[in-house]
Design a protein around this motif. Structure first.
Motif: not given
Length: 287
Positions: A186-198, A140-145, A105-114
């Motif tokens: 990952s061997e940890e449970e991932q279901s339902g997790k949301i990672y905000e990446l940047g 988040g945005w790619y530096i390559e952009n 997905s994209i960073a801050n999807a629900l709050t960024g208003g983009m």
């Protein structure tokens, strides 16, 4: 455990495959899905099983996803078509009992208003209603952009934008790919997790211009543009009008923090500090 990657022949998909292998995944346990058999050949050469499927053809996707346990759904590249395409993938995954979908997905999807986030939000809602376990990789945005435009910056001596002094937590595509691989393995449970990446070190477009100039040994400055004028410049350069509007809208939302990420999730997942802006710029200039 079979792990499949859609869009495996694309820039991010190829890097995800490499990251999965680097993290110890067996090639025989990986399925690379793409539209072109020819483009999939290099991945077959690495020992992966390759399957041809198009996001627009649900029946082909059903065949491609048979026997898959975990799926990385890399968001489609056709803005305006993504929701229907992603729905095809999700429906196909449901029919063949895929256990987990990781979605880029994209960073801050629900709050960024983009405007650019609208199709991602719709996809997140499709996943929530699918009954399939899912995890969101909000990249988040790619530096390559920006580094893809280095020659333009250097030839003109300017970085044009409408983002003011808004901060952008951009990171290298390879780091987002490594994060996706870490989640899939990952061997940890991932279901339902949301990672905000940047990146942990956000920068403004003024700082981007300074970093480009410093790396190249010449003066490069940021030029703040009127949004309508910037949109016209993009359109005159051949960018489709609808996408030019989205790019300018993204800059305007950046002013309000839409692409600033403070979670630290990327560094935690990859187990190191993400590549710096200066490092990525230098690597691109050295090519």
């Amino acid at each position: 455990m079979k792990i499949a990657v859609t869009g495996a022949t694309g820039q991010l998909g190829n890097l995800v495959v490499d990251a999965l292998l680097a993290r110890g995944a067996k090639a025989a346990d990986l399925v690379a899905i793409g539209r072109s058999a020819q483009k999939l050949e290099p991945l077959a050469g690495k020992g992966l099983e390759t399957r041809v499927a198009d996001y627009n053809v649900e029946q082909a996707l059903i065949s491609a996803l048979k026997g898959v346990d975990k799926l990385l759904l890399i968001s489609a590249s056709e803005v305006g078509q993504r929701v229907a395409q992603h729905e095809n993938v999700i429906n196909a995954a449901k029919k063949v009992d895929v256990q987990l979908i990781a979605y880029t997905s994209i960073a801050n999807a629900l709050t960024g208003g983009m405007k650019l986030a609208e199709e991602h939000i719709a996809t997140e809602r499709l996943l929530a209603g699918s009954g399939i376990d899912y995890v969101l990789l909000r990249n988040g945005w790619y530096i390559e952009n920006y580094t893809d435009q280095l020659m333009g910056y250097l030839n003109s001596g300017m970085v044009l934008g409408a983002a003011g002094e808004g901060k952008i937590s951009a990171a290298a595509r390879a780091d987002y790919a490594d994060a996706a691989a870490a989640v899939l393995l990952s061997e940890e449970e991932q279901s339902g997790k949301i990672y905000e990446l940047g990146s942990d070190k956000p920068f403004t477009l003024t700082q981007l211009a300074g970093a480009v100039g410093a790396a190249a040994g010449q003066d490069v400055a940021y030029q703040q543009m009127d949004p309508e004028q910037l949109e016209k410049i993009y359109a005159d350069a051949g960018v489709p009008a609808a996408f030019a509007h989205i790019l300018v809208d993204t800059d305007l939302r950046v002013r309000e923090g839409a692409l600033e990420v403070n979670s630290g999730d990327l560094a935690k997942l990859i187990g190191r500090t993400p590549a710096s802006l200066g490092k990525v710029i230098k690597e691109n200039l050295d090519k």
